[in-house]
Design a protein around this motif. Structure first.
Motif, mmCIF file in Angstrom:
data_model
loop_
_atom_site.group_PDB
_atom_site.id
_atom_site.type_symbol
_atom_site.label_atom_id
_atom_site.label_comp_id
_atom_site.label_asym_id
_atom_site.label_seq_id
_atom_site.Cartn_x
_atom_site.Cartn_y
_atom_site.Cartn_z
ATOM 1 N N SER A 1 40.828 33.444 -4.673
ATOM 2 C CA SER A 1 42.319 33.596 -4.688
ATOM 3 C C SER A 1 42.757 34.457 -6.000
ATOM 4 O O SER A 1 43.781 35.187 -5.842
ATOM 5 N N TYR B 1 31.313 32.810 -20.451
ATOM 6 C CA TYR B 1 30.915 31.369 -20.643
ATOM 7 C C TYR B 1 29.695 31.349 -21.058
ATOM 8 O O TYR B 1 29.259 30.187 -21.384
ATOM 9 N N MET C 1 33.396 34.578 -5.189
ATOM 10 C CA MET C 1 31.971 34.435 -4.641
ATOM 11 C C MET C 1 31.708 35.125 -3.534
ATOM 12 O O MET C 1 30.501 35.637 -3.487
HETATM 13 P P1 FBP Z 1 38.404 29.743 -5.126
HETATM 14 O O1 FBP Z 1 39.106 30.926 -5.354
HETATM 15 O O2 FBP Z 1 38.403 29.441 -3.486
HETATM 16 O O3 FBP Z 1 39.100 28.458 -5.933
HETATM 17 O O4 FBP Z 1 37.123 30.030 -5.586
HETATM 18 C C1 FBP Z 1 36.508 29.948 -6.752
HETATM 19 C C2 FBP Z 1 36.309 31.367 -7.246
HETATM 20 O O5 FBP Z 1 37.351 32.129 -7.201
HETATM 21 C C3 FBP Z 1 34.981 31.989 -6.670
HETATM 22 O O6 FBP Z 1 34.959 32.816 -5.592
HETATM 23 C C4 FBP Z 1 34.427 32.872 -7.970
HETATM 24 O O7 FBP Z 1 32.996 33.061 -7.731
HETATM 25 C C5 FBP Z 1 34.909 31.953 -9.015
HETATM 26 O O8 FBP Z 1 35.786 30.864 -8.554
HETATM 27 C C6 FBP Z 1 35.289 32.635 -10.138
HETATM 28 O O9 FBP Z 1 35.522 31.617 -11.240
HETATM 29 P P2 FBP Z 1 35.550 32.430 -12.594
HETATM 30 O O10 FBP Z 1 36.793 33.037 -12.902
HETATM 31 O O11 FBP Z 1 35.441 30.987 -13.569
HETATM 32 O O12 FBP Z 1 34.443 33.231 -13.017
#
Ligand code: FBP
Length: 369
Positions: free
Chosen positions: A156, A250, A282
């Motif tokens: 999102s 991270y 993801m």
């Molecule tokens: P949602 O958007 O469904 O909450 O999914 C989580 C997500 O956006 C994954 O698609 C993606 O791999 C991850 O979080 C990215 O996280 P970060 O910004 O911490 O790298």
């Protein structure tokens, strides 16, 4: 309808198929001949029905179930495509059970999936990233025997910046002896119990990738005919890739084992130099890994000590697809599909990729243990 109408309609269909590249037009004298190009058009519905022939008792209800997903994702796709033109971008203002601010498209996608899937009599229970608790489908049919768990809109954070997002789904059979009200029993099953899983990527084109445990197939949505058409049959993940995908911001919060592993990938220890790719959705990062090989990982971090991704509707469907395509998926200690879920929205570390990269990962985990 008389024969003239039939031939006019026939001609129209042929022109449409020719226009969309499914047939080739050749004129012989005044006659316009349309020759089928390479292979017949196979829609996802046809593909499922053909696949169901493996089960003599199959009644077509499974393809009807999956048509709920294809219909909903086409509706989501049309909103995503026009996101900048309609009042569908930005936050909805509410916070979901994950503590995340819900985006308008999250809410729309969730409602569309809940609606379309609730129309399927074979589905008894629905669980979504956007709903705190699983839902019993209103029709409460005694014939209901499947639960569908899904992430209506994955990635999102990328919606407003026009970067590809997706939808994931996981289908489980009702466990023996479970009543309709035992919703937790329906959904808290290990990923190895999935009867089907998949995802849709709303990217440069929209592609549905699914498996019913008999290989992995990809269907590209043809906007001209409004159908998901077979474009990637029997996808196999390459044995080794050239990309690794992780949020390196991270890194200082990753354990030494994970940093050793990333160092191996970067240093050429696996016989080639790797390039880094990270979209932050993801489904998109995994889809690239599925087609090109390599590894995608979301390790434990300081903010998410047990990983960020959700087991039931992110890690499990991705693992099912990865393994069906010859890949491997681990949580750092075990096969993700063997994890026994304790709660609907539980998180897990996820490391998924090609055989070579995952064998090296296992080695790094053992070395450090
Ligand atoms: P949602 O958007 O469904 O909450 O999914 C989580 C997500 O956006 C994954 O698609 C993606 O791999 C991850 O979080 C990215 O996280 P970060 O910004 O911490 O790298």
């Amino acid at each position: 309808m008389n024969s003239d109408d039939h031939s006019r309609e026939d001609n129209l269909a042929r022109r449409l198929l020719t226009l969309n590249g499914y047939m080739e037009a050749r004129s012989i004298g005044t006659e316009l001949l349309c020759i089928s190009r390479t292979k017949p058009i196979t829609t996802v519905q046809q593909h499922i029905l053909q696949d169901q022939k493996r089960f003599p008792t199959a009644s077509g209800e499974f393809s009807w179930l999956l048509s709920g997903i294809t219909l909903a994702t086409k509706m989501i796709e049309s909103k995503v495509r026009r996101a900048g033109l309609s009042d569908i971008v930005g936050s909805q203002g509410n916070t979901n059970v994950q503590g995340e601010v819900q985006q308008k498209l999250d809410v729309y996608a969730n409602e569309v999936l809940l609606h379309c899937l609730s129309m399927r009599e074979s589905i008894g229970v629905l669980a979504s990233e956007e709903n705190e608790h699983p839902l019993i489908v209103p029709h409460q049919s005694p014939n209901a025997k499947y639960a569908v768990v899904f992430d209506p809109l994955d990635g999102s954070s990328n919606i407003d910046v026009n970067v590809s997002v997706g939808t994931t789904f996981s289908i489980l059979r009702k466990p023996d002896g479970a009543g309709l009200n035992d919703v937790k029993k329906w959904v808290l099953q290990p990923g190895s119990k999935q009867v089907a899983a998949g995802y849709v990527v709303y990217g440069s084109s929209t592609i549905l990738v699914y498996s019913v445990g008999n290989g992995v197939h990809g269907f590209t949505l043809d906007p001209a005919i409004g159908a998901y058409v077979l474009s990637h049959e029997n996808i196999r993940m390459p044995n080794q890739g050239k990309y690794y995908s992780v949020n390196e911001a991270y890194r200082d919060t990753f354990s030494q084992q994970y940093n050793n592993y990333l160092e191996r990938l970067r240093s050429g220890a696996l016989g080639r130099r790797y390039a880094s790719r990270y979209i932050g959705s993801m489904v998109s990062d995994f889809h690239r890994t599925l087609l090109k090989g390599g590894v995608f990982l979301y390790p434990p971090t300081a903010d998410h000590p047990s990983g960020k991704l959700r087991l039931l509707y992110e890690a499990n469907p991705i693992s099912f697809i990865a393994e069906q395509a010859g890949g491997v998926c681990s949580d750092g200690k075990q096969r993700v599909l063997d994890i026994h879920p304790q709660s609907i929205h539980q998180r897990t570390p996820m490391i998924v990729g090609s055989a070579v990269e995952m064998a090296e990962f296992e080695r790094c985990m053992q070395e450090g243990s």
